[in-house]
Design an enzyme around this catalytic site. Structure first.
Site, PDB file in Angstrom:
ATOM      1  N   ASP A  16       0.865  -1.178   0.000  1.00  0.00           N
ATOM      2  CA  ASP A  16       0.000   0.000   0.000  1.00  0.00           C
ATOM      3  C   ASP A  16       0.900   1.225   0.000  1.00  0.00           C
ATOM      4  O   ASP A  16       2.111   1.128   0.233  1.00  0.00           O
ATOM      5  CB  ASP A  16      -0.910  -0.020   1.240  1.00  0.00           C
ATOM      6  CG  ASP A  16      -1.844   1.191   1.308  1.00  0.00           C
ATOM      7  OD1 ASP A  16      -2.339   1.607   0.244  1.00  0.00           O
ATOM      8  OD2 ASP A  16      -2.066   1.724   2.407  1.00  0.00           O
ATOM      9  N   SER A  17       0.308   2.377  -0.212  1.00  0.00           N
ATOM     10  CA  SER A  17       1.065   3.620  -0.148  1.00  0.00           C
ATOM     11  C   SER A  17       1.512   3.945   1.272  1.00  0.00           C
ATOM     12  O   SER A  17       2.360   4.815   1.468  1.00  0.00           O
ATOM     13  CB  SER A  17       0.221   4.778  -0.695  1.00  0.00           C
ATOM     14  OG  SER A  17      -0.947   4.949   0.097  1.00  0.00           O
ATOM     15  N   GLY A  49      -2.533   9.442  -4.567  1.00  0.00           N
ATOM     16  CA  GLY A  49      -3.650  10.094  -5.242  1.00  0.00           C
ATOM     17  C   GLY A  49      -3.256  11.219  -6.175  1.00  0.00           C
ATOM     18  O   GLY A  49      -3.927  11.476  -7.155  1.00  0.00           O
ATOM     19  N   CYS A  79      -4.473  -1.140  -1.985  1.00  0.00           N
ATOM     20  CA  CYS A  79      -4.651   0.293  -2.168  1.00  0.00           C
ATOM     21  C   CYS A  79      -5.608   0.488  -3.331  1.00  0.00           C
ATOM     22  O   CYS A  79      -5.356  -0.028  -4.433  1.00  0.00           O
ATOM     23  CB  CYS A  79      -3.301   0.955  -2.462  1.00  0.00           C
ATOM     24  SG  CYS A  79      -3.398   2.696  -2.956  1.00  0.00           S
ATOM     25  N   ASN A  80      -6.687   1.224  -3.119  1.00  0.00           N
ATOM     26  CA  ASN A  80      -7.666   1.438  -4.180  1.00  0.00           C
ATOM     27  C   ASN A  80      -7.069   2.195  -5.363  1.00  0.00           C
ATOM     28  O   ASN A  80      -7.289   1.848  -6.519  1.00  0.00           O
ATOM     29  CB  ASN A  80      -8.864   2.205  -3.628  1.00  0.00           C
ATOM     30  CG  ASN A  80      -9.642   1.429  -2.607  1.00  0.00           C
ATOM     31  OD1 ASN A  80      -9.261   1.372  -1.450  1.00  0.00           O
ATOM     32  ND2 ASN A  80     -10.739   0.811  -3.020  1.00  0.00           N
ATOM     33  N   CYS A 192     -11.386   3.380   0.857  1.00  0.00           N
ATOM     34  CA  CYS A 192      -9.931   3.496   0.919  1.00  0.00           C
ATOM     35  C   CYS A 192      -9.485   2.621   2.080  1.00  0.00           C
ATOM     36  O   CYS A 192     -10.130   2.617   3.135  1.00  0.00           O
ATOM     37  CB  CYS A 192      -9.510   4.946   1.135  1.00  0.00           C
ATOM     38  SG  CYS A 192      -7.749   5.187   1.508  1.00  0.00           S
ATOM     39  N   THR A 193      -8.403   1.884   1.896  1.00  0.00           N
ATOM     40  CA  THR A 193      -7.997   0.941   2.942  1.00  0.00           C
ATOM     41  C   THR A 193      -7.560   1.637   4.226  1.00  0.00           C
ATOM     42  O   THR A 193      -7.492   1.002   5.277  1.00  0.00           O
ATOM     43  CB  THR A 193      -6.868   0.018   2.444  1.00  0.00           C
ATOM     44  OG1 THR A 193      -5.772   0.805   1.954  1.00  0.00           O
ATOM     45  CG2 THR A 193      -7.372  -0.895   1.340  1.00  0.00           C
ATOM     46  N   HIS A 194      -7.275   2.932   4.162  1.00  0.00           N
ATOM     47  CA  HIS A 194      -6.958   3.663   5.391  1.00  0.00           C
ATOM     48  C   HIS A 194      -8.184   3.826   6.295  1.00  0.00           C
ATOM     49  O   HIS A 194      -8.057   3.848   7.522  1.00  0.00           O
ATOM     50  CB  HIS A 194      -6.397   5.052   5.069  1.00  0.00           C
ATOM     51  CG  HIS A 194      -4.959   5.077   4.685  1.00  0.00           C
ATOM     52  ND1 HIS A 194      -4.506   4.638   3.462  1.00  0.00           N
ATOM     53  CD2 HIS A 194      -3.857   5.484   5.373  1.00  0.00           C
ATOM     54  CE1 HIS A 194      -3.196   4.785   3.400  1.00  0.00           C
ATOM     55  NE2 HIS A 194      -2.779   5.303   4.548  1.00  0.00           N
TER      56      HIS A 194
END
Length: 289
Positions: A16-17, A49, A79-80, A192-194
């Site tokens: 992921d980011s 993003g 991560c989307n 969003c995975t966050h």
């Protein structure tokens, strides 16, 4: 493209980011407790993003190559934004490898809603993505659900770098969630995975604005189930015998910060390594140090 021979005991690479993918990792650990896992947080390159799509594609290929070089038998793009930009090309590079991406849970959101109004919290890039809009239109046609799209500018960064429960986070959640509830949404997709990492704060905002039960959709469970299906189909599931499962972390930023996130968010203390990923040159895959 050739890559090392895969075997059941090999690890699964998740990236992921930043730390948002930990919300997916915890579902994978719950459903696949015997698997070895590698988690890569590209925090130094965040946020994704605002990056051009071609740069994101190169970045994803670089991280994929890094994890494959460490023996990964499968990859999870947790991560989307990265999924929308690059998962198709990642699959083209590794056509025989199980690769799972994430996307906002529009289908489960449509299934969960009682009144047909589904709020979608996501990044601007995710909500503007062609793949996302096509999926939305397909589900609207099939179910009649109405999706209220809410771009959450800066929210992932606030979760990544801010303090849990900080006033700035609460104010941001209030600003993004309250209008969806005012329009009558009885379901919120955490796109969003966050966002699932601050689910308790999201629930608090919901309680302040409505007495109606509001369903929160976290797609991490679906990602873990799809990963399990692909591993099983490829005969790559790791059994319960042998050594206990292991977890290692990698980050392009501070190892101490990622280690603290593992501890705070998951109650775990894996080994964490700081690494550098350079963008690949045209015609190459990736370089890493």
């Amino acid at each position: 493209m050739a890559f090392p021979t895969r075997h059941n005991d090999a690890p699964i690479g998740i990236f992921d980011s930043g730390v948002g993918g930990l919300s997916v990792l915890r579902h994978i650990q719950a459903q696949l407790p015997h698997e070895h896992l590698l988690y890569f947080a590209d925090t130094a390159f965040a946020p994704y993003g605002g990056k051009p799509e071609n740069v994101l594609i190169e970045r994803v290929l670089g991280i994929g190559a890094f994890l494959v070089s460490r023996g990964a038998k499968a990859l999870v793009v947790a991560c989307n934004t990265a999924t929308i930009a690059a998962v198709r090309i990642l699959r083209e590079h590794y056509p025989d490898m199980p690769i799972v991406g994430v996307e906002p849970g529009l289908k489960p959101g449509a299934a969960a809603t009682r009144n047909g109004l589904v709020g979608v919290l996501a990044t601007e890039r995710t909500l503007a993505g062609e793949k996302f809009l096509l999926l939305r239109d397909q589900i609207v046609a099939a179910t009649g659900a109405r999706f209220l799209l809410q771009p959450c500018v800066g929210l992932a960064d606030q979760i990544e770098f801010g303090e849990p429960g900080a006033p700035a986070l609460d104010a941001m959640l209030e600003r993004y969630i309250a209008p969806l509830l005012a329009q009558g949404a009885d379901t919120l997709v955490l796109g969003c995975t966050h966002y699932p990492l601050v689910q308790a704060s999201i629930e608090a905002v919901v309680r302040r604005h409505t007495d109606v039960e509001v369903a929160l959709i976290d797609t991490g469970d679906a990602v873990a189930r799809q990963l399990a299906r692909l591993l099983d189909a490829s005969k790559l599931l790791r059994g319960a015998g042998g050594q206990p499962s292991g977890l290692s972390g990698f980050t392009t930023a501070s190892g101490e910060a990622l280690r603290a996130s593992f501890n705070t968010l998951l109650g775990q203390d894996p080994s964490v390594h700081e690494v550098e990923i350079s963008l690949p040159q045209p015609g190459s895959t990736a370089q890493h140090i």
